[in-house]
Design a protein around this motif. Structure first.
Motif, PDB file in Angstrom:
ATOM      1  N   GLU A  83     -39.858 -33.085  39.165  1.00 47.46           N
ATOM      2  CA  GLU A  83     -39.476 -32.013  38.246  1.00 47.46           C
ATOM      3  C   GLU A  83     -39.819 -30.648  38.830  1.00 47.46           C
ATOM      4  O   GLU A  83     -39.054 -29.676  38.686  1.00 47.46           O
ATOM      5  N   CYS A  84     -40.998 -30.564  39.516  1.00 47.65           N
ATOM      6  CA  CYS A  84     -41.364 -29.307  40.178  1.00 47.65           C
ATOM      7  C   CYS A  84     -40.361 -28.972  41.276  1.00 47.65           C
ATOM      8  O   CYS A  84     -39.929 -27.825  41.429  1.00 47.65           O
ATOM      9  N   VAL A  85     -39.993 -30.006  42.059  1.00 48.80           N
ATOM     10  CA  VAL A  85     -39.000 -29.779  43.110  1.00 48.80           C
ATOM     11  C   VAL A  85     -37.669 -29.360  42.508  1.00 48.80           C
ATOM     12  O   VAL A  85     -36.943 -28.528  43.055  1.00 48.80           O
ATOM     13  N   SER A  86     -37.358 -29.940  41.329  1.00 52.02           N
ATOM     14  CA  SER A  86     -36.110 -29.571  40.660  1.00 52.02           C
ATOM     15  C   SER A  86     -36.118 -28.100  40.259  1.00 52.02           C
ATOM     16  O   SER A  86     -35.104 -27.410  40.352  1.00 52.02           O
ATOM     17  N   SER A  87     -37.281 -27.609  39.813  1.00 51.78           N
ATOM     18  CA  SER A  87     -37.370 -26.190  39.473  1.00 51.78           C
ATOM     19  C   SER A  87     -37.154 -25.323  40.711  1.00 51.78           C
ATOM     20  O   SER A  87     -36.520 -24.263  40.655  1.00 51.78           O
ATOM     21  N   GLN A  88     -37.672 -25.819  41.875  1.00 54.86           N
ATOM     22  CA  GLN A  88     -37.428 -25.091  43.114  1.00 54.86           C
ATOM     23  C   GLN A  88     -35.933 -25.091  43.463  1.00 54.86           C
ATOM     24  O   GLN A  88     -35.396 -24.106  43.973  1.00 54.86           O
ATOM     25  N   ALA A  89     -35.274 -26.208  43.170  1.00 54.03           N
ATOM     26  CA  ALA A  89     -33.832 -26.283  43.409  1.00 54.03           C
ATOM     27  C   ALA A  89     -33.090 -25.267  42.544  1.00 54.03           C
ATOM     28  O   ALA A  89     -32.096 -24.663  42.975  1.00 54.03           O
ATOM     29  N   ASN A  90     -33.570 -25.091  41.318  1.00 51.65           N
ATOM     30  CA  ASN A  90     -32.960 -24.071  40.452  1.00 51.65           C
ATOM     31  C   ASN A  90     -33.121 -22.676  41.052  1.00 51.65           C
ATOM     32  O   ASN A  90     -32.212 -21.837  40.981  1.00 51.65           O
ATOM     33  N   ALA A  91     -34.313 -22.418  41.659  1.00 49.85           N
ATOM     34  CA  ALA A  91     -34.527 -21.124  42.302  1.00 49.85           C
ATOM     35  C   ALA A  91     -33.579 -20.937  43.485  1.00 49.85           C
ATOM     36  O   ALA A  91     -33.030 -19.848  43.700  1.00 49.85           O
ATOM     37  N   VAL A  92     -33.356 -22.032  44.256  1.00 47.04           N
ATOM     38  CA  VAL A  92     -32.414 -21.961  45.364  1.00 47.04           C
ATOM     39  C   VAL A  92     -31.009 -21.670  44.847  1.00 47.04           C
ATOM     40  O   VAL A  92     -30.249 -20.889  45.441  1.00 47.04           O
ATOM     41  N   HIS A  93     -30.655 -22.302  43.722  1.00 45.46           N
ATOM     42  CA  HIS A  93     -29.335 -22.063  43.135  1.00 45.46           C
ATOM     43  C   HIS A  93     -29.183 -20.596  42.719  1.00 45.46           C
ATOM     44  O   HIS A  93     -28.131 -19.981  42.917  1.00 45.46           O
ATOM     45  N   THR A  94     -30.253 -20.030  42.144  1.00 44.23           N
ATOM     46  CA  THR A  94     -30.222 -18.614  41.744  1.00 44.23           C
ATOM     47  C   THR A  94     -30.049 -17.715  42.972  1.00 44.23           C
ATOM     48  O   THR A  94     -29.264 -16.756  42.963  1.00 44.23           O
ATOM     49  N   GLN A  98     -24.101 -20.629  56.823  1.00 42.79           N
ATOM     50  CA  GLN A  98     -24.831 -21.774  57.386  1.00 42.79           C
ATOM     51  C   GLN A  98     -26.037 -22.138  56.528  1.00 42.79           C
ATOM     52  O   GLN A  98     -26.318 -23.309  56.270  1.00 42.79           O
ATOM     53  N   HIS A  99     -26.754 -21.076  56.080  1.00 42.09           N
ATOM     54  CA  HIS A  99     -27.912 -21.331  55.213  1.00 42.09           C
ATOM     55  C   HIS A  99     -27.480 -21.968  53.903  1.00 42.09           C
ATOM     56  O   HIS A  99     -28.149 -22.876  53.367  1.00 42.09           O
ATOM     57  N   LEU A 100     -26.327 -21.483  53.385  1.00 43.23           N
ATOM     58  CA  LEU A 100     -25.826 -22.057  52.135  1.00 43.23           C
ATOM     59  C   LEU A 100     -25.449 -23.528  52.315  1.00 43.23           C
ATOM     60  O   LEU A 100     -25.762 -24.374  51.463  1.00 43.23           O
ATOM     61  N   GLU A 101     -24.770 -23.837  53.419  1.00 41.28           N
ATOM     62  CA  GLU A 101     -24.383 -25.230  53.671  1.00 41.28           C
ATOM     63  C   GLU A 101     -25.618 -26.113  53.843  1.00 41.28           C
ATOM     64  O   GLU A 101     -25.675 -27.236  53.329  1.00 41.28           O
ATOM     65  N   LYS A 102     -26.622 -25.579  54.554  1.00 44.12           N
ATOM     66  CA  LYS A 102     -27.859 -26.345  54.730  1.00 44.12           C
ATOM     67  C   LYS A 102     -28.545 -26.578  53.396  1.00 44.12           C
ATOM     68  O   LYS A 102     -29.036 -27.675  53.111  1.00 44.12           O
ATOM     69  N   SER A 103     -28.556 -25.530  52.555  1.00 40.82           N
ATOM     70  CA  SER A 103     -29.176 -25.664  51.233  1.00 40.82           C
ATOM     71  C   SER A 103     -28.434 -26.690  50.385  1.00 40.82           C
ATOM     72  O   SER A 103     -29.045 -27.485  49.654  1.00 40.82           O
ATOM     73  N   GLN A 104     -27.097 -26.690  50.476  1.00 47.71           N
ATOM     74  CA  GLN A 104     -26.311 -27.662  49.704  1.00 47.71           C
ATOM     75  C   GLN A 104     -26.595 -29.085  50.175  1.00 47.71           C
ATOM     76  O   GLN A 104     -26.729 -30.002  49.357  1.00 47.71           O
ATOM     77  N   ASN A 105     -26.686 -29.269  51.513  1.00 45.69           N
ATOM     78  CA  ASN A 105     -26.984 -30.606  52.030  1.00 45.69           C
ATOM     79  C   ASN A 105     -28.360 -31.074  51.583  1.00 45.69           C
ATOM     80  O   ASN A 105     -28.558 -32.230  51.173  1.00 45.69           O
ATOM     81  N   GLU A 106     -29.341 -30.157  51.675  1.00 40.97           N
ATOM     82  CA  GLU A 106     -30.692 -30.534  51.241  1.00 40.97           C
ATOM     83  C   GLU A 106     -30.716 -30.851  49.753  1.00 40.97           C
ATOM     84  O   GLU A 106     -31.404 -31.780  49.310  1.00 40.97           O
ATOM     85  N   GLN A 107     -29.960 -30.056  48.986  1.00 44.48           N
ATOM     86  CA  GLN A 107     -29.915 -30.299  47.538  1.00 44.48           C
ATOM     87  C   GLN A 107     -29.251 -31.647  47.226  1.00 44.48           C
ATOM     88  O   GLN A 107     -29.694 -32.370  46.326  1.00 44.48           O
TER      89      GLN A 107
END
Length: 355
Positions: free
Chosen positions: A234-245, A311-320
């Protein structure tokens, strides 16, 4: 062998806790063979299961027994002679239904056999048992022996029969009584041996309670660990929300840069037109050319930044995506564990209500 197996299946065997009469105690570490046996000599049906050389079920089916389905894969029946309740856990609902059908079928067969035995005993009984001035009682076995109802049923004495004077006829009941007494002594010895085996099996199953409690504690520890893991996810999910923002902000920045780029291009076109229309403004044109070069450099920088951002966005999407797959897998495992615990709790609650 006078007993032959007529139906077999595999199941996990349990017995009711002799102390609490509420909790189930596993008597087998894995699924074992559970069979219906038919004794053609005594016309008796029994349920027998062996774990190695140890008999964990030895139950004679009587007409007053009832097999109850407590869940889709679990059923139970009470054996008053063994003073226990047996439980069977099957791998599927089909195996449970088949076992229950056979139980009902052999229970009805036991009832019919009992009635025929009573009729046969009534026909063979001698009506001259009152000739000696009193009733001659047939030998009976103790109620605690794990026998059958047919074995305890003896010929009834005819109260209204007239006494006869023939000595040979008066001696028949005594001969019959002696034969039955020898039969019961042999049966009693056999049943005592069976009861000793069942007592040893019960003591061994009681010893397995500690191991079962340790397993339950291990399951609880595993559930707590999974709960902590869910909290971390759940904590990691909150970090994912920050990445989405952050991704949304980057998209907005890109749109602003594209708008600015379009404006600069329009400005460049206007400057080119001014240069063509007024050659005398050479100095101004040089200045504008210099500005244009700076804008192009900035445009290249922006294009480089845009490429890095993509590239950073694609990497973030893959990690997500990887994170979501891992989270989904963990949640499925957690749901399975929670469902098993819930099913166990429901079974325990039903057993408590049944008792």
């Amino acid at each position: 062998f006078r007993e032959q197996p007529i139906f077999s299946t595999r199941a996990h065997v349990f017995q009711i806790d002799p102390n609490t009469k509420k909790n189930w105690v596993p008597t087998s570490k894995h699924a074992v063979t559970v069979s219906y046996f038919y004794d053609s000599t005594r016309n008796v049906y029994r349920i027998i299961s062996l774990d190695g050389s140890k008999a964990i079920i030895n139950s004679t089916i009587t007409p007053n027994m009832t097999f109850t389905k407590t869940s889709q894969k679990f059923g139970q029946w009470a054996d008053s002679r063994a003073n226990t309740v047996y439980g069977l856990g099957f791998s599927s609902e089909h195996h449970l239904s088949k076992f229950a059908e056979k139980f009902q079928e052999f229970k009805e067969a036991a009832r019919i056999a009992k009635e025929k035995s009573h009729e046969k005993m009534e026909l063979t009984s001698t009506p001259s048992q009152e000739s000696a001035g009193g009733d001659i009682q047939s030998p009976l076995t103790p109620e605690s022996i794990n026998g059958t109802d047919d074995e305890r049923a003896m010929p009834e004495v005819t109260q209204n029969s007239e006494p006869r004077a023939e000595p040979t006829q008066n001696a028949l009941p005594f001969t019959h009584s002696s034969t039955i007494s020898k039969h019961w002594e042999a049966e009693l010895a056999t049943l005592k041996g069976n009861n000793a085996k069942l007592t040893a099996a019960l003591l061994e199953s009681t010893a397995n309670v500690k191991q079962w409690k340790q397993q339950l504690a291990a399951y609880q520890e595993e559930a707590e660990r999974l709960h902590k893991r869910v909290t971390e996810l759940e904590c990691v999910s909150s970090q994912a929300n920050a990445v989405h923002t952050h991704k949304t902000e980057l998209n907005q920045t890109i749109q602003e840069l594209e708008t600015t780029l379009k404006k600069k291009e329009e400005e460049i076109e206007g400057l080119k037109q001014e240069i063509e229309n007024a050659r005398e403004l050479q100095v101004q044109r040089d200045s504008l050319t210099q500005k244009l070069q700076e804008v192009e450099i900035r445009n290249k920088d922006l294009e480089g930044q845009l490429s890095d951002l993509e590239q950073h966005l694609e990497k973030s999407q893959n990690e997500q995506e990887v994170f979501r797959n891992n989270l989904k897998t963990l949640l499925e495992i957690l749901d399975g564990k929670i469902f098993e615990l819930s099913e166990l709790r429901d079974n325990l609650a039903k057993i408590t209500e049944y008792n």
